[in-house]
Design a protein around this motif. Structure first.
Motif, PDB file in Angstrom:
ATOM      1  N   VAL A 191      17.906  29.708   7.310  1.00 57.22           N
ATOM      2  CA  VAL A 191      18.464  28.417   7.435  1.00 57.22           C
ATOM      3  C   VAL A 191      19.183  28.359   9.118  1.00 57.22           C
ATOM      4  N   HIS A 192      19.888  29.448   9.016  1.00 59.25           N
ATOM      5  CA  HIS A 192      20.499  29.890  10.502  1.00 59.25           C
ATOM      6  C   HIS A 192      19.129  29.398  11.602  1.00 59.25           C
ATOM      7  N   GLU A 193      18.266  30.822  11.265  1.00 59.27           N
ATOM      8  CA  GLU A 193      16.944  30.245  12.708  1.00 59.27           C
ATOM      9  C   GLU A 193      16.725  28.989  12.451  1.00 59.27           C
ATOM     10  N   THR A 194      16.780  28.376  11.569  1.00 56.11           N
ATOM     11  CA  THR A 194      15.572  26.795  11.250  1.00 56.11           C
ATOM     12  C   THR A 194      16.901  26.000  12.624  1.00 56.11           C
ATOM     13  N   LEU A 195      17.991  25.984  12.408  1.00 55.38           N
ATOM     14  CA  LEU A 195      18.689  25.489  12.465  1.00 55.38           C
ATOM     15  C   LEU A 195      19.014  25.927  14.366  1.00 55.38           C
ATOM     16  N   ALA A 196      18.987  26.638  15.063  1.00 60.41           N
ATOM     17  CA  ALA A 196      18.744  27.545  16.000  1.00 60.41           C
ATOM     18  C   ALA A 196      17.514  26.723  16.727  1.00 60.41           C
ATOM     19  N   ASN A 197      16.492  26.610  16.313  1.00 61.05           N
ATOM     20  CA  ASN A 197      15.237  26.790  16.682  1.00 61.05           C
ATOM     21  C   ASN A 197      15.052  24.868  16.983  1.00 61.05           C
ATOM     22  N   LEU A 198      15.701  23.919  15.152  1.00 63.07           N
ATOM     23  CA  LEU A 198      16.390  22.822  15.652  1.00 63.07           C
ATOM     24  C   LEU A 198      16.475  22.344  16.659  1.00 63.07           C
ATOM     25  N   MET A 199      17.758  23.367  17.199  1.00 66.94           N
ATOM     26  CA  MET A 199      18.275  23.298  19.015  1.00 66.94           C
ATOM     27  C   MET A 199      17.526  22.619  19.960  1.00 66.94           C
ATOM     28  N   LEU A 200      16.872  24.115  19.869  1.00 62.81           N
ATOM     29  CA  LEU A 200      16.116  24.266  21.241  1.00 62.81           C
ATOM     30  C   LEU A 200      15.287  22.787  21.386  1.00 62.81           C
ATOM     31  N   LEU A 201      14.025  22.849  19.764  1.00 62.22           N
ATOM     32  CA  LEU A 201      13.775  21.146  20.425  1.00 62.22           C
ATOM     33  C   LEU A 201      14.641  19.980  20.732  1.00 62.22           C
ATOM     34  N   LEU A 202      15.654  20.127  19.977  1.00 60.12           N
ATOM     35  CA  LEU A 202      16.722  18.764  20.086  1.00 60.12           C
ATOM     36  C   LEU A 202      16.662  19.269  22.426  1.00 60.12           C
ATOM     37  N   ALA A 203      17.459  20.155  22.723  1.00 68.07           N
ATOM     38  CA  ALA A 203      17.832  20.615  23.957  1.00 68.07           C
ATOM     39  C   ALA A 203      15.982  19.944  25.073  1.00 68.07           C
ATOM     40  N   ALA A 204      14.976  19.891  24.127  1.00 71.60           N
ATOM     41  CA  ALA A 204      14.186  20.231  25.314  1.00 71.60           C
ATOM     42  C   ALA A 204      13.473  19.040  25.063  1.00 71.60           C
ATOM     43  N   LEU A 205      14.812  17.757  24.119  1.00 75.53           N
ATOM     44  CA  LEU A 205      13.787  16.246  24.261  1.00 75.53           C
ATOM     45  C   LEU A 205      15.427  15.545  25.241  1.00 75.53           C
ATOM     46  N   HIS A 206      16.147  16.408  24.562  1.00 76.72           N
ATOM     47  CA  HIS A 206      17.228  15.694  25.754  1.00 76.72           C
ATOM     48  C   HIS A 206      17.324  15.807  27.300  1.00 76.72           C
ATOM     49  N   VAL A 207      16.689  17.133  27.723  1.00 81.87           N
ATOM     50  CA  VAL A 207      16.220  17.643  29.098  1.00 81.87           C
ATOM     51  C   VAL A 207      15.423  16.023  29.570  1.00 81.87           C
ATOM     52  N   GLY A 208      14.418  15.533  28.556  1.00 80.14           N
ATOM     53  CA  GLY A 208      13.192  15.032  29.197  1.00 80.14           C
ATOM     54  C   GLY A 208      13.296  13.645  28.910  1.00 80.14           C
ATOM     55  N   GLY A 209      14.667  13.176  27.788  1.00 75.54           N
ATOM     56  CA  GLY A 209      15.471  11.986  28.719  1.00 75.54           C
ATOM     57  C   GLY A 209      16.204  12.031  29.470  1.00 75.54           C
ATOM     58  N   VAL A 210      17.132  12.437  29.749  1.00 76.26           N
ATOM     59  CA  VAL A 210      17.964  13.058  31.405  1.00 76.26           C
ATOM     60  C   VAL A 210      16.854  12.641  32.639  1.00 76.26           C
ATOM     61  N   VAL A 211      15.509  13.677  32.613  1.00 80.28           N
ATOM     62  CA  VAL A 211      14.295  13.416  33.593  1.00 80.28           C
ATOM     63  C   VAL A 211      14.497  11.742  32.992  1.00 80.28           C
ATOM     64  N   LEU A 212      13.701  11.178  32.616  1.00 79.41           N
ATOM     65  CA  LEU A 212      13.082  10.018  32.138  1.00 79.41           C
ATOM     66  C   LEU A 212      14.092   9.036  32.635  1.00 79.41           C
ATOM     67  N   ALA A 213      15.326   8.896  32.559  1.00 80.30           N
ATOM     68  CA  ALA A 213      16.749   7.848  32.603  1.00 80.30           C
ATOM     69  C   ALA A 213      16.746   8.093  34.158  1.00 80.30           C
ATOM     70  N   SER A 214      16.205   9.781  34.887  1.00 78.03           N
ATOM     71  CA  SER A 214      16.973   9.182  36.036  1.00 78.03           C
ATOM     72  C   SER A 214      15.527   9.117  37.052  1.00 78.03           C
ATOM     73  N   PHE A 215      14.713   9.115  36.680  1.00 76.86           N
ATOM     74  CA  PHE A 215      13.575   8.515  36.823  1.00 76.86           C
ATOM     75  C   PHE A 215      13.493   6.880  37.358  1.00 76.86           C
ATOM     76  N   ARG A 216      13.938   6.655  36.109  1.00 76.27           N
ATOM     77  CA  ARG A 216      13.659   5.066  35.304  1.00 76.27           C
ATOM     78  C   ARG A 216      14.625   4.709  36.445  1.00 76.27           C
ATOM     79  N   HIS A 217      15.512   5.036  36.863  1.00 76.90           N
ATOM     80  CA  HIS A 217      16.497   4.805  37.104  1.00 76.90           C
ATOM     81  C   HIS A 217      17.995   4.690  38.597  1.00 76.90           C
ATOM     82  N   HIS A 218      16.356   5.487  39.491  1.00 74.65           N
ATOM     83  CA  HIS A 218      16.570   6.143  40.419  1.00 74.65           C
ATOM     84  C   HIS A 218      18.473   6.737  40.305  1.00 74.65           C
ATOM     85  N   GLU A 219      18.805   7.732  39.895  1.00 74.03           N
ATOM     86  CA  GLU A 219      19.696   8.293  40.094  1.00 74.03           C
ATOM     87  C   GLU A 219      19.426   9.799  38.761  1.00 74.03           C
TER      88      GLU A 219
END
Length: 223
Positions: free
Chosen positions: A175-203
């Motif tokens: 369970v511990h390792e599954t949650l840690a792996n899920l965190m990596l996936l969420l972190a990747a999605l978070h970074v992707g969202g930040v990049v997309l929003a930065s591009f869309r809103h020019h900041e």
């Protein structure tokens, strides 16, 4: 001349500033501290256990702080300011797919949902790691909400109890390792969202989390 100055003053006061402070210092320290602590915990798992444990406790402490600061902190740090309902969040995601989402000065609805997912996942990861560090903590599990499969009856028909450390630690580690792996996936999605929003809103949103400042709100933005 005096009358002219007095009439112009209100317009000067209401003119939007080029930058506005959004993220307070504690939010910024929390954000980058969490990045460093989780990265350290991930890289030291099964290799440098003492460092891994310290990093895990640091993550838990930072999450606890963020929960408190989300209630009593500055305006844009408060959950009440940025958490939205499912309908508004889905509508925002729909606007994103069509490339017409509005700019939020603080967290947008998708970012807010991601924050909740990250905090919940981090809490579960830290909690399961804490449980595994002491056999006495594992013994507490029967009186706590079940997070691993219950024991099955043995060959003699007698129900086994949570006695041996391995009976719980094995599934709990998974369970511990599954949650840690899920965190990596969420972190990747978070970074992707930040990049997309930065591009869309020019900041540069990553830089804003360093300086604390963002571009002032425009007429169509949500402050």
């Amino acid at each position: 001349m005096t009358d002219a100055i007095s009439h112009q003053a209100p317009e000067m006061n209401t003119a939007p500033s080029s930058k506005v402070r959004v993220w307070d210092p504690l939010v910024r320290v929390f954000h980058w501290g969490l990045v460093a602590a989780f990265a350290t915990a991930w890289l030291t798992a099964d290799e440098l256990q003492p460092v891994h444990e310290v990093a895990g406790y640091t993550v838990a402490g930072l999450v606890a702080f963020r929960l408190v600061w989300g209630l009593v902190g500055s305006r844009y740090a408060r959950f009440a300011q940025f958490l939205k309902g499912p309908g508004e969040t889905l509508a925002y995601l729909g606007d994103m797919t069509r490339g017409r989402e509005r700019r939020y000065l603080g967290h947008n609805p998708a970012g807010a949902a991601m924050i909740v997912a990250l905090l919940v996942t981090l809490s579960g990861t830290a909690f399961t790691g804490w449980l595994m560090e002491d056999e006495a903590r594992l013994a507490m599990l029967p009186s706590m909400p079940a997070i691993v499969a219950p024991a099955w009856a043995d060959d003699d028909g007698d129900e086994r109890e949570y006695g041996a450390r391995g009976e719980i630690e094995g599934p709990l580690k998974e369970v511990h390792e599954t949650l840690a792996n899920l965190m990596l996936l969420l972190a990747a999605l978070h970074v992707g969202g930040v990049v997309l929003a930065s591009f869309r809103h020019h900041e540069n949103l990553a830089r804003a989390m360093v300086t604390g400042d963002k571009r002032g709100p425009g007429p169509a933005d949500i402050a």
